[in-house]
Enzyme design. Sequence first.
Site, mmCIF file in Angstrom:
data_model
loop_
_atom_site.group_PDB
_atom_site.id
_atom_site.type_symbol
_atom_site.label_atom_id
_atom_site.label_comp_id
_atom_site.label_asym_id
_atom_site.label_seq_id
_atom_site.Cartn_x
_atom_site.Cartn_y
_atom_site.Cartn_z
ATOM 1 N N ASP A 93 42.237 28.913 43.660
ATOM 2 C CA ASP A 93 41.205 29.970 43.689
ATOM 3 C C ASP A 93 41.766 31.337 44.044
ATOM 4 O O ASP A 93 41.093 32.160 44.679
ATOM 5 C CB ASP A 93 40.071 29.597 44.679
ATOM 6 C CG ASP A 93 39.424 28.284 44.315
ATOM 7 O OD1 ASP A 93 39.364 27.958 43.121
ATOM 8 O OD2 ASP A 93 38.978 27.576 45.243
ATOM 9 N N GLN A 141 44.853 25.070 39.961
ATOM 10 C CA GLN A 141 45.088 24.797 41.387
ATOM 11 C C GLN A 141 46.132 25.788 41.923
ATOM 12 O O GLN A 141 46.179 26.907 41.457
ATOM 13 C CB GLN A 141 45.505 23.336 41.620
ATOM 14 C CG GLN A 141 44.357 22.331 41.397
ATOM 15 C CD GLN A 141 44.079 22.046 39.936
ATOM 16 O OE1 GLN A 141 44.952 21.654 39.196
ATOM 17 N NE2 GLN A 141 42.848 22.225 39.507
HETATM 18 P P1 GDP Z 1 40.962 30.843 40.169
HETATM 19 O O1 GDP Z 1 40.544 29.423 40.301
HETATM 20 O O2 GDP Z 1 42.329 31.107 40.687
HETATM 21 O O3 GDP Z 1 40.776 31.381 38.777
HETATM 22 O O4 GDP Z 1 39.970 31.675 41.118
HETATM 23 P P2 GDP Z 1 38.386 31.487 41.236
HETATM 24 O O5 GDP Z 1 37.747 32.077 40.041
HETATM 25 O O6 GDP Z 1 38.019 30.096 41.595
HETATM 26 O O7 GDP Z 1 38.071 32.339 42.541
HETATM 27 C C1 GDP Z 1 38.385 33.679 42.628
HETATM 28 C C2 GDP Z 1 37.076 34.452 42.908
HETATM 29 O O8 GDP Z 1 37.388 35.775 43.255
HETATM 30 C C3 GDP Z 1 36.165 34.565 41.696
HETATM 31 O O9 GDP Z 1 34.838 34.584 42.117
HETATM 32 C C4 GDP Z 1 36.560 35.896 41.098
HETATM 33 O O10 GDP Z 1 35.525 36.495 40.349
HETATM 34 C C5 GDP Z 1 36.838 36.693 42.325
HETATM 35 N N1 GDP Z 1 37.853 37.752 42.199
HETATM 36 C C6 GDP Z 1 39.011 37.729 41.501
HETATM 37 N N2 GDP Z 1 39.715 38.849 41.734
HETATM 38 C C7 GDP Z 1 38.983 39.578 42.599
HETATM 39 C C8 GDP Z 1 39.189 40.828 43.263
HETATM 40 O O11 GDP Z 1 40.202 41.492 43.103
HETATM 41 N N3 GDP Z 1 38.196 41.233 44.126
HETATM 42 C C9 GDP Z 1 37.066 40.519 44.346
HETATM 43 N N4 GDP Z 1 36.171 40.995 45.204
HETATM 44 N N5 GDP Z 1 36.847 39.341 43.733
HETATM 45 C C10 GDP Z 1 37.782 38.883 42.887
HETATM 46 P P1 IMO Z 2 41.472 26.190 40.692
HETATM 47 O O1 IMO Z 2 42.256 25.958 39.417
HETATM 48 C C1 IMO Z 2 40.900 25.009 44.850
HETATM 49 C C2 IMO Z 2 41.593 20.779 45.789
HETATM 50 C C3 IMO Z 2 40.402 19.982 46.261
HETATM 51 C C4 IMO Z 2 41.091 18.988 47.180
HETATM 52 C C5 IMO Z 2 42.387 18.683 46.429
HETATM 53 C C6 IMO Z 2 42.331 17.433 45.566
HETATM 54 O O2 IMO Z 2 40.101 26.697 40.500
HETATM 55 O O3 IMO Z 2 42.308 27.012 41.634
HETATM 56 P P2 IMO Z 2 41.203 16.927 43.190
HETATM 57 O O4 IMO Z 2 39.767 16.988 42.764
HETATM 58 O O5 IMO Z 2 42.105 17.828 42.425
HETATM 59 O O6 IMO Z 2 41.724 15.524 43.279
HETATM 60 O O7 IMO Z 2 41.176 17.471 44.734
HETATM 61 O O8 IMO Z 2 42.624 19.819 45.610
HETATM 62 N N1 IMO Z 2 41.401 21.490 44.496
HETATM 63 C C7 IMO Z 2 41.215 22.791 44.376
HETATM 64 N N2 IMO Z 2 41.064 23.757 45.313
HETATM 65 N N3 IMO Z 2 40.911 25.341 43.541
HETATM 66 C C8 IMO Z 2 41.095 24.407 42.588
HETATM 67 O O9 IMO Z 2 41.284 24.701 41.301
HETATM 68 C C9 IMO Z 2 41.204 23.056 42.990
HETATM 69 N N4 IMO Z 2 41.358 21.887 42.323
HETATM 70 C C10 IMO Z 2 41.497 20.945 43.255
HETATM 71 O O10 IMO Z 2 39.473 20.798 46.943
HETATM 72 O O11 IMO Z 2 41.443 19.609 48.377
HETATM 73 MG MG MG Z 3 39.021 28.287 41.163
#
Ligand code: GDP
Ligand code: IMO
Ligand code: MG
Length: 438
Positions: free
Chosen positions: A13, A224
């Site tokens: 994330d 991840q």
């Molecule tokens: P990913 O799994 O690595 O693609 O990340 P996620 O989408 O799960 O989580 C990142 C969150 O942060 C999302 O809600 C994005 O919209 C938000 N986000 C990404 N870059 C920025 C930033 O520079 N500022 C803010 N405030 N939010 C951001």
């Molecule tokens: P993105 O791509 C954050 C975490 C789960 C758990 C562990 C194992 O959005 O960054 P799983 O379901 O993969 O067997 O869970 O990994 N996890 C993530 N945490 N972002 C993700 O994906 C995740 N995918 C799995 O919360 O701790």
């Molecule tokens: Mg994510």
Amino acid sequence: MPNVAVVGAQWGDEGKGKVVDLFSERFDVVARFQGGPNAGHTVTIAGRRHALHHIPSGAFRPGVRVVVGNGTVLDLEKLLLEIEGLAAAGVDLEGRLYISDRAHVILPEMARLDVLGETTGCLGTRLGTTRKGIGPAYEAKAARLGIRVADLADPEALLARARVLVDARIGRLLGPGDGAPDVDALVRRAREPWARLMPFVADTSLLLNAWIDEGKSILFEGAQGTLLDLDHGSYPFVTSSSTVAGGLCAGLGVSPRRVDGIVGVFKAYTTRVGDGPMPTELRDGPEGLGERLRKRGQEYGTTTGRPRRCGWFDGAAAAYAHRLNRFDAACVTLLDVLDAFEEIRICTGYRLDGREIRSLPASPAEAARVEAVFEILPGWRRDTTGARRWDELPAAARRYLDRLGEVIGAEIGMVGVGPDRDQSIVRPDSWLARMMGT
Ligand code: GDP
Ligand code: IMO
Ligand code: MG
């Protein structure tokens, strides 16, 4: 044009979706190499938020081809819904989505197994998984019992394989009390979405290598994060695939010789969903700094909606991620979340039982005891969300970024100051600026 990998450098994330969407303007192809619907990658364009689970984040660039590689695990029903949802949002993937014939399929019973393991603890430690069946699918793959996309084409052979899989694993683990799965129904259910996905299925390694030969450029998208890597993460609190840049070669069938650059995505602080060690976690209650980070960053899981654990930037974990990936550049997202803080901490190392250590120990019991060592930097207390150039960032914010670059060991090439595609600043004269042709 070069071929570049973008990987998560923390516990997931980090904002990979946003970064990949931004970069993909400069690439011909975006290819996912591991993970499955456990991923939730957010792309926000002109205020409209899209969450992707299987589909690579290059999807929003009409001319860009998107590849779901052999190293991924797919929930075909969810994948179909995702494709249909994107089409309804005006994102047409016809003719530019390629799904590997060697990717493994997550059967519905595998998600049930995942839930059972988490709720009853019958499979050992509770990990806080996303409950999407990721572990059971990779487990079946490693046991050579898995079902791949290509296997769905031959109903008879598929039935025989599914029987072995259910008899040897799924049925045993679920037990008669939970209703052993009906193999015929299972196969029928798996083949329904497959029939509609067929037009997208291809030998993606063959295609990727041919495209590279033609001079096309590929962006490799990780899911991840490095600290969730099956080998190098905080085992057993990890996912079931190789999330580090090295994982892309096996997960796509592309030689390491064809990778020209590696970019790590970091949040300006740390979050983690799920269980396991997190030395910088702020557990300071509903009025505390951890909750402030969660509120300002809207730190709730994209896939599961769970509140994310929040804490300061973990420089020791970041240096470890750099050791494993050797980043050409680092992107720092969500800098704007720190705009309100009077002072900001960076963890520069750990202590374990009074000793200084540089990275998380292999032993889970020791990793749980690790304490973070912090340095304190002044905050900037100014809104950065409107900044569009590096020199528009407050001086204290630039100092913070420079210090992050030092502790990571890689140049910060991009910073995010908001979720929108436009809220991104590429650092002038950096490796990343050259890669982006700016
Ligand atoms: P990913 O799994 O690595 O693609 O990340 P996620 O989408 O799960 O989580 C990142 C969150 O942060 C999302 O809600 C994005 O919209 C938000 N986000 C990404 N870059 C920025 C930033 O520079 N500022 C803010 N405030 N939010 C951001
Ligand atoms: P993105 O791509 C954050 C975490 C789960 C758990 C562990 C194992 O959005 O960054 P799983 O379901 O993969 O067997 O869970 O990994 N996890 C993530 N945490 N972002 C993700 O994906 C995740 N995918 C799995 O919360 O701790
Ligand atoms: Mg994510």
